[in-house]
Write a protein that holds these residues in place. Structure first.
Motif, short mmCIF file in Angstrom:
data_model
loop_
_atom_site.label_atom_id
_atom_site.label_comp_id
_atom_site.label_asym_id
_atom_site.label_seq_id
_atom_site.Cartn_x
_atom_site.Cartn_y
_atom_site.Cartn_z
N UNK A 1 32.39 63.66 44.58
CA UNK A 1 31.08 64.31 44.69
C UNK A 1 31.15 65.76 44.19
N UNK A 2 32.23 66.47 44.54
CA UNK A 2 32.41 67.85 44.09
C UNK A 2 32.52 67.88 42.56
N UNK A 3 33.31 66.95 42.02
CA UNK A 3 33.49 66.88 40.56
C UNK A 3 32.16 66.65 39.86
N UNK A 4 31.37 65.75 40.38
CA UNK A 4 30.06 65.45 39.79
C UNK A 4 29.16 66.69 39.86
N UNK A 5 29.17 67.36 41.00
CA UNK A 5 28.34 68.55 41.20
C UNK A 5 28.73 69.67 40.23
N UNK B 1 32.92 68.43 36.30
CA UNK B 1 34.32 68.35 35.88
C UNK B 1 34.89 67.03 36.38
N UNK B 2 36.15 66.75 36.04
CA UNK B 2 36.76 65.50 36.48
C UNK B 2 37.30 65.65 37.90
N UNK B 3 37.42 64.53 38.63
CA UNK B 3 38.05 64.57 39.95
C UNK B 3 39.48 65.12 39.87
N UNK B 4 40.19 64.85 38.76
CA UNK B 4 41.55 65.37 38.59
C UNK B 4 41.53 66.90 38.55
N UNK C 1 36.38 75.26 47.72
CA UNK C 1 36.90 75.60 49.04
C UNK C 1 35.87 75.25 50.12
N UNK C 2 34.63 75.67 49.91
CA UNK C 2 33.57 75.41 50.89
C UNK C 2 33.34 73.92 51.08
N UNK C 3 33.21 73.19 49.99
CA UNK C 3 32.88 71.77 50.08
C UNK C 3 34.05 70.91 50.54
N UNK D 1 37.45 82.51 42.32
CA UNK D 1 36.27 82.65 41.47
C UNK D 1 35.15 81.80 42.07
N UNK D 2 33.97 81.85 41.47
CA UNK D 2 32.82 81.15 42.04
C UNK D 2 33.05 79.64 42.17
N UNK D 3 33.66 79.04 41.16
CA UNK D 3 33.95 77.61 41.22
C UNK D 3 34.94 77.32 42.34
N UNK D 4 35.98 78.13 42.44
CA UNK D 4 36.97 77.97 43.51
C UNK D 4 36.34 78.09 44.88
N UNK D 5 35.41 79.02 45.02
CA UNK D 5 34.72 79.19 46.31
C UNK D 5 33.94 77.94 46.68
N UNK D 6 33.24 77.36 45.71
CA UNK D 6 32.48 76.12 45.98
C UNK D 6 33.42 74.99 46.39
#
Length: 68
Positions: free
Chosen positions: A39-43, A46-49, A23-25, A16-21
């Motif tokens: 950083x991904x979690x903040x963007x 969601x939580x880092x977990x 994966x990319x990052x 899905x779109x979130x998964x793609x981001x």
């Protein structure tokens, strides 16, 4: 063995779109800058977990693809 570009493409396109981001990052896929889980979690607000959990699922899909 290491994932091929083709197996990465197949897994990526099933996300899905979130998964793609994520994966990319995480991997730098599609020329994206790599980012830390924090950083991904903040963007994605969601939580880092939650990011770790998604990454684990993505890696599992990659492993399954390599075994097929």
């Amino acid at each position: 063995s290491f994932p091929t570009r083709r197996s990465s493409d197949l897994v990526y396109h099933d996300l899905d779109e979130t998964g793609k981001k994520i994966f990319e990052w995480t991997t730098g896929y599609n020329g994206q800058d790599r980012r830390s889980k924090t950083e991904i979690a903040r963007q994605l607000k969601v939580t880092p977990a939650a990011i770790s959990s998604r990454i684990t699922k993505i890696l599992r899909r990659m492993d399954e693809g390599l075994e097929a």
